[in-house]
Design a protein around this motif. Structure first.
Motif, PDB file in Angstrom:
ATOM      1  N   LEU A 145       6.654  23.834  19.613  1.00  0.00           N
ATOM      2  CA  LEU A 145       6.343  24.784  18.958  1.00  0.00           C
ATOM      3  C   LEU A 145       7.693  26.023  19.033  1.00  0.00           C
ATOM      4  O   LEU A 145       8.168  26.160  18.230  1.00  0.00           O
ATOM      5  N   PHE A 146       7.979  26.427  20.614  1.00  0.00           N
ATOM      6  CA  PHE A 146       9.338  26.876  20.680  1.00  0.00           C
ATOM      7  C   PHE A 146      10.380  25.875  20.056  1.00  0.00           C
ATOM      8  O   PHE A 146      11.244  26.919  19.029  1.00  0.00           O
ATOM      9  N   GLY A 147      10.571  24.803  20.089  1.00  0.00           N
ATOM     10  CA  GLY A 147      11.902  23.761  19.424  1.00  0.00           C
ATOM     11  C   GLY A 147      11.588  24.187  17.674  1.00  0.00           C
ATOM     12  O   GLY A 147      12.567  24.367  17.389  1.00  0.00           O
ATOM     13  N   ILE A 148      10.179  24.053  17.207  1.00  0.00           N
ATOM     14  CA  ILE A 148      10.361  24.654  16.035  1.00  0.00           C
ATOM     15  C   ILE A 148      10.604  25.857  14.901  1.00  0.00           C
ATOM     16  O   ILE A 148      11.827  25.586  14.441  1.00  0.00           O
ATOM     17  N   LEU A 149      10.887  27.403  16.107  1.00  0.00           N
ATOM     18  CA  LEU A 149      10.321  28.181  15.844  1.00  0.00           C
ATOM     19  C   LEU A 149      12.000  28.123  15.815  1.00  0.00           C
ATOM     20  O   LEU A 149      12.495  29.006  14.819  1.00  0.00           O
ATOM     21  N   PHE A 150      12.908  27.893  16.752  1.00  0.00           N
ATOM     22  CA  PHE A 150      13.906  27.915  17.712  1.00  0.00           C
ATOM     23  C   PHE A 150      15.002  27.481  16.209  1.00  0.00           C
ATOM     24  O   PHE A 150      15.506  28.055  15.230  1.00  0.00           O
ATOM     25  N   VAL A 151      14.520  26.481  15.560  1.00  0.00           N
ATOM     26  CA  VAL A 151      15.732  25.277  14.489  1.00  0.00           C
ATOM     27  C   VAL A 151      15.773  25.954  13.834  1.00  0.00           C
ATOM     28  O   VAL A 151      16.457  25.913  12.787  1.00  0.00           O
ATOM     29  N   TRP A 152      13.787  26.842  13.359  1.00  0.00           N
ATOM     30  CA  TRP A 152      13.740  27.328  11.188  1.00  0.00           C
ATOM     31  C   TRP A 152      14.557  28.307  11.601  1.00  0.00           C
ATOM     32  O   TRP A 152      15.027  28.509  10.508  1.00  0.00           O
ATOM     33  N   GLN A 153      15.134  29.202  12.506  1.00  0.00           N
ATOM     34  CA  GLN A 153      15.935  30.075  11.921  1.00  0.00           C
ATOM     35  C   GLN A 153      16.885  30.469  11.901  1.00  0.00           C
ATOM     36  O   GLN A 153      17.311  31.469  11.640  1.00  0.00           O
ATOM     37  N   ILE A 154      17.635  29.408  12.933  1.00  0.00           N
ATOM     38  CA  ILE A 154      19.444  28.809  12.215  1.00  0.00           C
ATOM     39  C   ILE A 154      19.283  29.411  10.150  1.00  0.00           C
ATOM     40  O   ILE A 154      20.041  30.069   9.232  1.00  0.00           O
ATOM     41  N   PRO A 155      18.611  28.045   9.611  1.00  0.00           N
ATOM     42  CA  PRO A 155      18.984  27.871   8.477  1.00  0.00           C
ATOM     43  C   PRO A 155      18.531  29.808   7.776  1.00  0.00           C
ATOM     44  O   PRO A 155      19.235  29.617   6.316  1.00  0.00           O
ATOM     45  N   HIS A 156      17.369  29.641   8.592  1.00  0.00           N
ATOM     46  CA  HIS A 156      16.600  31.119   7.925  1.00  0.00           C
ATOM     47  C   HIS A 156      17.805  32.035   7.410  1.00  0.00           C
ATOM     48  O   HIS A 156      17.620  32.954   6.890  1.00  0.00           O
ATOM     49  N   PHE A 157      18.214  32.413   8.822  1.00  0.00           N
ATOM     50  CA  PHE A 157      19.136  33.701   9.019  1.00  0.00           C
ATOM     51  C   PHE A 157      20.329  33.397   9.220  1.00  0.00           C
ATOM     52  O   PHE A 157      20.700  34.688   7.893  1.00  0.00           O
ATOM     53  N   LEU A 158      21.108  33.122   8.186  1.00  0.00           N
ATOM     54  CA  LEU A 158      22.571  32.368   7.810  1.00  0.00           C
ATOM     55  C   LEU A 158      22.387  32.446   5.876  1.00  0.00           C
ATOM     56  O   LEU A 158      22.641  33.402   5.359  1.00  0.00           O
ATOM     57  N   ALA A 159      20.538  31.844   5.902  1.00  0.00           N
ATOM     58  CA  ALA A 159      20.525  32.601   4.057  1.00  0.00           C
ATOM     59  C   ALA A 159      20.588  33.898   4.531  1.00  0.00           C
ATOM     60  O   ALA A 159      21.303  34.442   3.533  1.00  0.00           O
ATOM     61  N   ILE A 160      19.721  34.123   4.484  1.00  0.00           N
ATOM     62  CA  ILE A 160      19.874  35.508   4.447  1.00  0.00           C
ATOM     63  C   ILE A 160      21.359  36.519   5.319  1.00  0.00           C
ATOM     64  O   ILE A 160      21.911  38.240   3.741  1.00  0.00           O
ATOM     65  N   ALA A 161      21.687  36.614   5.923  1.00  0.00           N
ATOM     66  CA  ALA A 161      24.169  36.618   5.531  1.00  0.00           C
ATOM     67  C   ALA A 161      24.147  36.218   5.115  1.00  0.00           C
ATOM     68  O   ALA A 161      25.439  37.525   4.712  1.00  0.00           O
ATOM     69  N   THR A 162      24.083  35.210   4.078  1.00  0.00           N
ATOM     70  CA  THR A 162      24.779  34.786   2.967  1.00  0.00           C
ATOM     71  C   THR A 162      24.160  35.426   1.851  1.00  0.00           C
ATOM     72  O   THR A 162      25.403  36.329   0.935  1.00  0.00           O
ATOM     73  N   LEU A 163      23.411  36.310   1.880  1.00  0.00           N
ATOM     74  CA  LEU A 163      22.626  37.142   0.325  1.00  0.00           C
ATOM     75  C   LEU A 163      23.468  38.275   1.061  1.00  0.00           C
ATOM     76  O   LEU A 163      24.236  38.724  -0.173  1.00  0.00           O
ATOM     77  N   TYR A 164      23.802  39.121   2.247  1.00  0.00           N
ATOM     78  CA  TYR A 164      23.665  40.177   2.884  1.00  0.00           C
ATOM     79  C   TYR A 164      25.837  40.460   3.083  1.00  0.00           C
ATOM     80  O   TYR A 164      25.189  41.331   3.861  1.00  0.00           O
ATOM     81  N   ARG A 165      25.997  39.004   2.904  1.00  0.00           N
ATOM     82  CA  ARG A 165      27.126  39.038   3.716  1.00  0.00           C
ATOM     83  C   ARG A 165      28.112  40.565   3.959  1.00  0.00           C
ATOM     84  O   ARG A 165      29.464  40.561   4.904  1.00  0.00           O
ATOM     85  N   GLU A 166      28.274  40.690   2.574  1.00  0.00           N
ATOM     86  CA  GLU A 166      28.973  42.384   2.444  1.00  0.00           C
ATOM     87  C   GLU A 166      28.880  42.866   3.102  1.00  0.00           C
ATOM     88  O   GLU A 166      28.983  44.502   3.480  1.00  0.00           O
ATOM     89  N   ASP A 167      26.989  43.187   2.974  1.00  0.00           N
ATOM     90  CA  ASP A 167      26.884  44.739   3.906  1.00  0.00           C
ATOM     91  C   ASP A 167      26.738  44.704   5.490  1.00  0.00           C
ATOM     92  O   ASP A 167      27.409  45.216   6.353  1.00  0.00           O
ATOM     93  N   TYR A 168      26.789  42.828   6.033  1.00  0.00           N
ATOM     94  CA  TYR A 168      26.809  43.024   7.437  1.00  0.00           C
ATOM     95  C   TYR A 168      28.098  43.557   7.987  1.00  0.00           C
ATOM     96  O   TYR A 168      28.819  43.121   8.487  1.00  0.00           O
ATOM     97  N   GLN A 169      29.099  42.717   6.767  1.00  0.00           N
ATOM     98  CA  GLN A 169      30.357  43.032   7.151  1.00  0.00           C
ATOM     99  C   GLN A 169      30.888  44.763   6.994  1.00  0.00           C
ATOM    100  O   GLN A 169      31.729  45.682   7.938  1.00  0.00           O
ATOM    101  N   ARG A 170      30.180  45.444   6.220  1.00  0.00           N
ATOM    102  CA  ARG A 170      30.423  47.324   6.478  1.00  0.00           C
ATOM    103  C   ARG A 170      29.598  47.430   7.793  1.00  0.00           C
ATOM    104  O   ARG A 170      30.419  48.003   8.489  1.00  0.00           O
ATOM    105  N   GLY A 171      28.912  46.745   7.629  1.00  0.00           N
ATOM    106  CA  GLY A 171      27.976  46.970   8.752  1.00  0.00           C
ATOM    107  C   GLY A 171      28.433  46.932  10.753  1.00  0.00           C
ATOM    108  O   GLY A 171      28.599  47.017  11.814  1.00  0.00           O
ATOM    109  N   GLY A 172      29.806  46.169  10.324  1.00  0.00           N
ATOM    110  CA  GLY A 172      30.836  45.295  11.704  1.00  0.00           C
ATOM    111  C   GLY A 172      30.044  44.462  12.456  1.00  0.00           C
ATOM    112  O   GLY A 172      30.104  44.166  13.618  1.00  0.00           O
TER     113      GLY A 172
END
Length: 299
Positions: free
Chosen positions: A180-207
């Protein structure tokens, strides 16, 4: 810190603050996912009706630990959240809740959560909860401004809750909990990279050192999305391979994996916000459906 003063400060809430602000401070939607994955781990370990009597205590302790992590994370990132459009209106950047209130609530919730798990569940679950909270605040949170590897590091505490559900029943770790740990761990990477792509300008402003911020053409981001999405195929089959899930789960995991990989491939190839949004929504459908089927088809 003067405890009496803090309690008075909590009762005399800043002008404009409301209980809704305190509710927002604990990130209820994220923590609902944490409690859900904890329940999945508990379900796989539970074998008798008597086992299920311990679930409420496991969820209460986990909820306090998760709330503490959310509050303290926002406290540490207050000045950076103020720079980002998606977080600028949170209670701390807008001063609807003071830093003292947040510190008191965050520390109190963490202490209550850890002690509750120790007293009413078991020491192993308390240890996992405390380690998760500590690593999230002291390691992952500062790393977000240091290295793009923060997403991988942050996926570790994010994948622990189902293990806590398992140990709440058994008192020890085992191969199914690690699956179960493995499933959650691996799933989070594409999930959060998608979020970071959506808000990349925001994350850049936040440093924040998110991979899409440091990767202008998103090629490395796309490769990471594909790598971890492909890894979900074998990792998602682990529950069946270790004997805690049946054929229906196996077939469903393959079908869901194909669907998810298709969205990941499109996102990696086109490298656009529109495709990142599709991948994000695919990810938040994939995980709860997969885990729900796992609970229904457990052996």
């Amino acid at each position: 810190m003067n405890t009496a003063t803090d309690i008075c400060d909590l009762s005399a809430v800043n002008a404009g603050a409301s209980w809704r602000d305190f509710y927002e401070l604990i990130k209820p939607r994220m923590n609902l996912l944490i409690l859900g994955t904890t329940t999945v781990g508990f379900s796989l370990a539970a074998r008798t009706t008597d086992d299920w009597k311990h679930l409420p205590n496991a969820l209460v302790g986990t909820a306090f630990c998760a709330a503490s992590a959310a509050i303290l994370n926002q406290l540490l990132e207050k000045q950076y959240d103020a720079r980002m459009k998606r977080t600028a209106n949170r209670p701390l950047p807008t001063h609807r809740i003071s830093e003292r209130q947040a510190l008191f609530l965050g520390v109190a919730a963490g202490l209550v959560g850890g002690c509750y798990l120790l007293l009413f569940v078991n020491w192993m679950t308390a240890l996992l909860g405390t380690a998760t909270l500590t690593s999230y605040i002291l390691i992952y949170t500062p790393l977000k401004r240091v290295t793009t590897l923060n997403t991988i590091v942050g996926a570790v505490p994010g994948a622990v809750p189902p293990m806590m559900g398992w140990t709440a029943v058994t008192g020890s770790l085992a191969i199914p909990a690690l699956a179960l740990f493995g499933i959650l761990f691996v799933w989070q990477i594409p999930h959060f990279l998608a979020i970071a792509t959506l808000y990349r300008e925001d994350y850049q402003r936040g440093g924040f050192k998110m991979l899409p911020v440091e990767d202008p053409d998103l090629r490395r981001t796309g490769r990471q999305i594909l790598l971890y999405s492909a890894a979900l195929f074998p990792v998602s089959l682990l529950p069946a391979l270790v004997g805690v899930a049946g054929r229906a789960y196996t077939v469903s995991a393959v079908m869901l994996g194909v669907m998810f990989f298709a969205f990941a491939l499109s996102c990696a190839n086109r490298r656009s916000r529109a495709e990142a949004r599709k991948l994000f929504f695919a990810s938040i459908i994939y995980l709860p459906v997969l885990l729900a089927i796992l609970m229904m088809d457990q052996v």
